[in-house]
Scaffold this motif. Sequence first.
Motif, PDB file in Angstrom:
ATOM      1  N   TYR A 173       0.835  -1.214   0.000  1.00  0.00           N
ATOM      2  CA  TYR A 173       0.000   0.000   0.000  1.00  0.00           C
ATOM      3  C   TYR A 173       0.865   1.257   0.000  1.00  0.00           C
ATOM      4  N   HIS A 204      -2.104  -4.076 -11.143  1.00  0.00           N
ATOM      5  CA  HIS A 204      -2.413  -4.975 -10.028  1.00  0.00           C
ATOM      6  C   HIS A 204      -2.196  -4.276  -8.700  1.00  0.00           C
ATOM      7  N   ASP A 258      -4.979  -1.881  -8.103  1.00  0.00           N
ATOM      8  CA  ASP A 258      -6.199  -2.595  -7.702  1.00  0.00           C
ATOM      9  C   ASP A 258      -6.140  -2.943  -6.219  1.00  0.00           C
ATOM     10  N   PHE A 259      -4.991  -3.468  -5.795  1.00  0.00           N
ATOM     11  CA  PHE A 259      -4.836  -3.815  -4.391  1.00  0.00           C
ATOM     12  C   PHE A 259      -4.970  -2.565  -3.514  1.00  0.00           C
ATOM     13  N   TYR A 260      -4.361  -1.485  -3.958  1.00  0.00           N
ATOM     14  CA  TYR A 260      -4.413  -0.224  -3.219  1.00  0.00           C
ATOM     15  C   TYR A 260      -5.849   0.248  -3.071  1.00  0.00           C
ATOM     16  N   GLN A 261      -6.587   0.249  -4.162  1.00  0.00           N
ATOM     17  CA  GLN A 261      -7.974   0.718  -4.121  1.00  0.00           C
ATOM     18  C   GLN A 261      -8.843  -0.179  -3.243  1.00  0.00           C
ATOM     19  N   ASN A 262      -8.651  -1.491  -3.355  1.00  0.00           N
ATOM     20  CA  ASN A 262      -9.448  -2.419  -2.554  1.00  0.00           C
ATOM     21  C   ASN A 262      -9.110  -2.319  -1.060  1.00  0.00           C
ATOM     22  N   SER A 263      -7.866  -1.956  -0.765  1.00  0.00           N
ATOM     23  CA  SER A 263      -7.437  -1.881   0.636  1.00  0.00           C
ATOM     24  C   SER A 263      -7.718  -0.528   1.264  1.00  0.00           C
ATOM     25  N   GLU A 280     -10.318   1.579   1.954  1.00  0.00           N
ATOM     26  CA  GLU A 280     -11.306   1.783   3.008  1.00  0.00           C
ATOM     27  C   GLU A 280     -11.012   0.959   4.259  1.00  0.00           C
ATOM     28  N   TYR A 316      -8.212  -0.346   5.265  1.00  0.00           N
ATOM     29  CA  TYR A 316      -6.952   0.066   5.884  1.00  0.00           C
ATOM     30  C   TYR A 316      -7.106   1.412   6.589  1.00  0.00           C
ATOM     31  N   GLU A 330      -3.410 -10.500  -0.209  1.00  0.00           N
ATOM     32  CA  GLU A 330      -4.118 -10.491  -1.486  1.00  0.00           C
ATOM     33  C   GLU A 330      -3.388 -11.357  -2.503  1.00  0.00           C
ATOM     34  N   LYS A 376      -3.033 -11.571  -9.307  1.00  0.00           N
ATOM     35  CA  LYS A 376      -3.649 -12.137 -10.503  1.00  0.00           C
ATOM     36  C   LYS A 376      -2.576 -12.640 -11.460  1.00  0.00           C
TER      37      LYS A 376
END
Length: 451
Positions: A83, A254, A257-262, A264, A266, A355, A358
């Motif tokens: 992140y 990738h 994507d991980f950053y965006q999903n994490s 909120e 985090y 995570e 992919k």
Amino acid sequence: MRRLAIFVLGVGLLAGCSSNQVLIPHTVQLVPETQTVPEAELLDVSVVVFDPGVPEGEIEKEILEELLSDGTFVHIRRAEARYMAVHLRDTLQRSGHWGAVWATPNVSTAADINVTAEILHSDGSQLRLRVRAVDSTGEVWVEDEYFMETAAGAFNRQQYPGLDPYQDVFNRVANDLAAAKDGLSSDDKRNIRTVSQLRFAGELSPEAFGDYVVQERNGRYSLSRLPAEDDPQFERTQLVRDREHLFVDTLNEHYVDFYQNSLEPYHGWREFAREESIAIRELQRSSRWRTGLGIAGILASVVYGVNSDGDFADRVVRDSIMYMSMEMLQSGMLRRQEKQLHSSALEELSVGFDEEVKPMVVELEGVQHRFTGTAQAQYEDWRDLLRQIYIEETGLGSMDVYTEALPEEEALSEETVSEEVEPTEAPAEAAEGETDTAAVPDAAAAVPAGA
């Protein structure tokens, strides 16, 4: 003696008092580039995924307990490493000082500057990083520790939209890098770019370009000679370098994507963790204070009782000190238990931050190569494929890189069986109704074309 008793009683009344420092959020502003930078002087930056500061793989119980006692939660720390690298990348991009900025699994000669960092401490309340930035010539731009304490207001997303609670640290790192760059001449920046290109060429083809850049005793890299103008072999290495940039661009999707999903979860974890870590520190101080004062009070009560006249007033003072001291000891034990509950709650929140990466699919001249595993493993397999492409003088034409959705991966693994081809063999012609495949060194089997 009576004065000692009064002193113990007075200190006991103050034992629970504490003071809080008022912190102002977001006091460090990002310094933007104010001039147009010539393209030949734009430096590309690789922000290597941070060192989480925790061991890889399974961790022994004793080490894990030591990490937990320091407020370090392994799953969250590993997620923070990815992140924070992406967030620093975004901060550098916003500053406008640089060319391309990537988050990468490893140090890369495809970039002009590599930024590495280790997370020394992060608990929502405090952040400490050790950061190092080195350019392709081996010159160290930044080597320092960065520390900050977060203010409660830093977590107000409405008041500070788009600003990370740790933003001050990232801005300070970005500003220090920009200051180092501004101290260079135009020739210095062009030299860094040239050394980057030739180090990549030497890594790709050491027999042809291995002696164009020499490493000196102090670890610095300098040019010994330059390739001839329009050298076709050198131009081929730069074509491969362009493919490297394309792969890293896709790999960054990738990470984003991980950053965006994490983002909120985090953010919520850090806000809660900040309150918890402050409470834990207060509890630690209060618990030690109360325990020490309780023991001292019991001793004072015994001594007072021995040396008193034994009248009613003396017995009241003695018993009061004893009662208060026992209460402090019990309170200290309860507070230690409360700290353990706080720590356990934070450990629970750490679950689910890991995570899966992919699978990455690279299509070269109609032949697909599929990479699986961690981002670092995929990147290493990709570098192996680059060398293979360069040696075989193939695959320098059209190229497409994309990530593969995990459900598709499961379907392909059940329905498709790929033939493995030795790395030195060219892809065989596919029969009618079959698909072309190519093996990737140390990587998974290829997927069918059109997947």
